[in-house]
Design a protein around this motif. Structure first.
Motif, PDB file in Angstrom:
ATOM      1  N   ILE A 126       1.071  -1.094   0.359  1.00  0.00           N
ATOM      2  CA  ILE A 126       0.144  -0.129   0.091  1.00  0.00           C
ATOM      3  C   ILE A 126       0.840   1.472   0.110  1.00  0.00           C
ATOM      4  O   ILE A 126       1.390   1.360   1.238  1.00  0.00           O
ATOM      5  N   VAL A 127       1.125   2.186  -1.154  1.00  0.00           N
ATOM      6  CA  VAL A 127       1.962   2.977  -1.218  1.00  0.00           C
ATOM      7  C   VAL A 127       1.223   4.472  -1.098  1.00  0.00           C
ATOM      8  O   VAL A 127       0.281   4.872  -1.568  1.00  0.00           O
ATOM      9  N   LEU A 128       2.121   5.128  -0.019  1.00  0.00           N
ATOM     10  CA  LEU A 128       1.315   6.526  -0.066  1.00  0.00           C
ATOM     11  C   LEU A 128       2.546   7.288  -0.656  1.00  0.00           C
ATOM     12  O   LEU A 128       3.863   7.357  -0.371  1.00  0.00           O
ATOM     13  N   THR A 129       2.539   8.476  -1.636  1.00  0.00           N
ATOM     14  CA  THR A 129       3.810   8.734  -2.388  1.00  0.00           C
ATOM     15  C   THR A 129       3.580  10.391  -2.533  1.00  0.00           C
ATOM     16  O   THR A 129       2.336  10.911  -1.494  1.00  0.00           O
ATOM     17  N   VAL A 130       4.343  11.492  -2.190  1.00  0.00           N
ATOM     18  CA  VAL A 130       4.749  12.394  -1.032  1.00  0.00           C
ATOM     19  C   VAL A 130       5.226  13.415  -2.768  1.00  0.00           C
ATOM     20  O   VAL A 130       6.413  12.710  -2.879  1.00  0.00           O
ATOM     21  N   GLY A 131       5.156  13.952  -3.568  1.00  0.00           N
ATOM     22  CA  GLY A 131       4.950  14.224  -4.786  1.00  0.00           C
ATOM     23  C   GLY A 131       4.195  14.070  -5.502  1.00  0.00           C
ATOM     24  O   GLY A 131       4.963  12.771  -5.909  1.00  0.00           O
ATOM     25  N   ASP A 132       3.816  15.002  -6.441  1.00  0.00           N
ATOM     26  CA  ASP A 132       3.246  14.064  -7.374  1.00  0.00           C
ATOM     27  C   ASP A 132       4.199  13.536  -8.507  1.00  0.00           C
ATOM     28  O   ASP A 132       3.178  12.913 -10.003  1.00  0.00           O
ATOM     29  N   ARG A 133       5.331  14.120  -9.073  1.00  0.00           N
ATOM     30  CA  ARG A 133       5.894  13.376 -10.079  1.00  0.00           C
ATOM     31  C   ARG A 133       6.376  12.105  -9.891  1.00  0.00           C
ATOM     32  O   ARG A 133       6.881  11.158 -11.241  1.00  0.00           O
ATOM     33  N   LEU A 134       5.864  10.892  -8.990  1.00  0.00           N
ATOM     34  CA  LEU A 134       6.304   9.825  -8.486  1.00  0.00           C
ATOM     35  C   LEU A 134       4.941   9.159  -9.127  1.00  0.00           C
ATOM     36  O   LEU A 134       4.968   8.192  -9.207  1.00  0.00           O
ATOM     37  N   LYS A 135       3.798   9.884  -9.023  1.00  0.00           N
ATOM     38  CA  LYS A 135       3.108   8.113  -9.062  1.00  0.00           C
ATOM     39  C   LYS A 135       2.358   8.258 -10.959  1.00  0.00           C
ATOM     40  O   LYS A 135       2.736   6.996 -11.175  1.00  0.00           O
ATOM     41  N   ALA A 136       3.231   8.752 -11.737  1.00  0.00           N
ATOM     42  CA  ALA A 136       3.514   8.531 -13.687  1.00  0.00           C
ATOM     43  C   ALA A 136       4.875   7.197 -13.534  1.00  0.00           C
ATOM     44  O   ALA A 136       4.509   6.507 -14.673  1.00  0.00           O
ATOM     45  N   LEU A 137       6.415   7.481 -13.059  1.00  0.00           N
ATOM     46  CA  LEU A 137       6.765   6.586 -12.832  1.00  0.00           C
ATOM     47  C   LEU A 137       6.317   5.416 -12.052  1.00  0.00           C
ATOM     48  O   LEU A 137       6.612   3.912 -12.315  1.00  0.00           O
ATOM     49  N   LEU A 138       5.531   5.842 -11.104  1.00  0.00           N
ATOM     50  CA  LEU A 138       5.361   4.469 -10.482  1.00  0.00           C
ATOM     51  C   LEU A 138       4.269   2.772 -11.412  1.00  0.00           C
ATOM     52  O   LEU A 138       4.001   2.209 -11.177  1.00  0.00           O
ATOM     53  N   ALA A 139       3.813   3.724 -12.592  1.00  0.00           N
ATOM     54  CA  ALA A 139       3.048   3.419 -12.780  1.00  0.00           C
ATOM     55  C   ALA A 139       3.479   2.078 -14.061  1.00  0.00           C
ATOM     56  O   ALA A 139       2.867   1.619 -14.225  1.00  0.00           O
ATOM     57  N   GLU A 140       4.667   2.662 -14.321  1.00  0.00           N
ATOM     58  CA  GLU A 140       5.528   1.896 -14.853  1.00  0.00           C
ATOM     59  C   GLU A 140       5.987   0.786 -14.380  1.00  0.00           C
ATOM     60  O   GLU A 140       6.675  -0.278 -14.904  1.00  0.00           O
ATOM     61  N   THR A 141       5.694   0.784 -12.801  1.00  0.00           N
ATOM     62  CA  THR A 141       6.037  -0.541 -12.162  1.00  0.00           C
ATOM     63  C   THR A 141       5.000  -1.349 -11.247  1.00  0.00           C
ATOM     64  O   THR A 141       4.347  -1.006 -12.061  1.00  0.00           O
ATOM     65  N   GLU A 142       4.879  -2.128 -10.597  1.00  0.00           N
ATOM     66  CA  GLU A 142       3.984  -3.026 -10.388  1.00  0.00           C
ATOM     67  C   GLU A 142       3.440  -2.784  -8.896  1.00  0.00           C
ATOM     68  O   GLU A 142       2.026  -2.693  -8.789  1.00  0.00           O
ATOM     69  N   LEU A 143       4.505  -1.437  -8.613  1.00  0.00           N
ATOM     70  CA  LEU A 143       3.613  -0.604  -6.779  1.00  0.00           C
ATOM     71  C   LEU A 143       2.326   0.367  -7.901  1.00  0.00           C
ATOM     72  O   LEU A 143       2.297   1.266  -8.489  1.00  0.00           O
ATOM     73  N   VAL A 144       1.582   0.610  -7.087  1.00  0.00           N
ATOM     74  CA  VAL A 144       0.450   1.790  -7.400  1.00  0.00           C
ATOM     75  C   VAL A 144       0.215   2.371  -6.495  1.00  0.00           C
ATOM     76  O   VAL A 144       0.169   2.267  -5.216  1.00  0.00           O
ATOM     77  N   ALA A 145      -0.051   4.063  -6.658  1.00  0.00           N
ATOM     78  CA  ALA A 145      -0.532   4.141  -5.434  1.00  0.00           C
ATOM     79  C   ALA A 145      -1.863   4.771  -4.681  1.00  0.00           C
ATOM     80  O   ALA A 145      -2.732   4.970  -5.134  1.00  0.00           O
ATOM     81  N   LYS A 146      -2.047   4.497  -3.008  1.00  0.00           N
ATOM     82  CA  LYS A 146      -3.162   4.601  -3.003  1.00  0.00           C
ATOM     83  C   LYS A 146      -3.457   5.944  -2.736  1.00  0.00           C
ATOM     84  O   LYS A 146      -4.568   6.475  -2.609  1.00  0.00           O
TER      85      LYS A 146
END
Length: 296
Positions: free
Chosen positions: A113-133
């Motif tokens: 369960i991923v919590l991101t701080v910083g808007d530019r992480l979401k697009a990069l995480l989409a290329e991995t198996e991790l999904v920002a909740k």
């Protein structure tokens, strides 16, 4: 020829304007680095005080427990807090962090369960198996970090109350002297026996043994909340310092490239101007010679 000279003059002016913008961004990045690094240094004494308080709680009574109902569940889900950036011009800052997180968590079984701080992480995480909740915006000053940390802690408590997570890992960049920054991770929860053992090994700074006043469990819980708060505050401040250090390095490279470009543009401009002047002088000399010939 005059059109080419005009184009070069426009390019030189544009390069000068861009250079001024880059210099302003360098000043801002340097100023931001100072305030965030000062914030991290100012936390050292407070962090030490919190550690001593926790050590006193554990030394006085081994029976004290750290809110097991809040921090341990049977679910295998892992909470992940990642600090990145909201703005660009930071090089591979976000890419390096996502790669580090993916490599670190690859050997961890169970749901993340991923919590991101910083808007530019979401697009990069989409290329991995991790999904920002959940995602949070980065603060733009030291004073705003407190509000962000409060929101993150509240989200963690909500996830724990719904028995979604039993472990929490923290990922962020930390400033380094040899390099601009380096990614680092920390197990934030659970506060296990190893964490407790490390605290009890801290040497008490005076000969007077500490004593925890009545309601020791409440005192311990308060110290634990402060420990989590300081850990997240430090991670955010270090990440912001690293982000601005990366931006400063990018602006220094840009400034060097702009200076080189201006040098080449100025050389080309003066060559064309000299060529233009030479042509004008040649025309004058040709006219003078034509007028100086005797009339038959």
């Amino acid at each position: 020829m005059s059109e080419n000279v005009a184009n070069l003059r426009y390019k030189i002016t544009s390069a000068q304007t861009l250079g001024a913008v880059v210099r302003i961004m360098k000043i801002m990045a340097s100023s931001n680095i100072s305030q965030y690094e000062n914030a991290v240094r100012s936390l050292d004494d407070y962090y030490r005080t919190v550690q001593l308080g926790l050590s006193a709680c554990f030394l006085q009574s081994d029976a004290l427990e750290v809110s097991q109902n809040s921090y341990q569940h049977s679910t295998p889900a892992i909470g992940v807090i990642i600090f990145g950036s909201d703005q660009g011009l930071v090089g591979q800052f976000n890419e390096a962090m996502v790669a580090f997180v993916a490599d670190t968590l690859a050997s961890f079984p169970g749901e993340k369960i991923v919590l991101t701080v910083g808007d530019r992480l979401k697009a990069l995480l989409a290329e991995t198996e991790l999904v920002a909740k959940s995602d949070f915006m980065l603060p733009n000053s030291v004073k705003a970090i407190t509000a962000l940390v409060g929101k993150v802690l509240l989200e963690i408590e909500i996830q724990q109350e719904h028995q979604q997570i039993n472990q929490v890992y923290l990922f962020h960049h930390r400033p380094e002297s040899n390099s601009v920054y380096c990614p680092t991770s920390q197990q934030l929860l659970p506060l296990d026996s190893t964490w407790r053992k490390n605290l009890t090994s801290i040497h008490w700074p005076s000969i007077n043994l500490p004593e925890v006043m009545p309601k020791r469990q409440r005192t311990l819980s308060a110290f634990v909340r402060e420990y989590l708060f300081v850990s997240l505050f430090r991670a955010c401040a270090e990440s912001l310092a690293s982000e601005n250090a990366s931006r400063l390095a990018a602006m220094q490279r840009a400034e060097k490239n702009i200076d080189e470009l201006q040098y080449e543009l100025n050389r080309a401009f003066y060559r064309l101007r000299q060529s233009d002047i030479d042509e004008e002088l040649f025309d004058v000399l040709s006219g003078f010679e034509a007028l100086s010939k005797p009339v038959d």
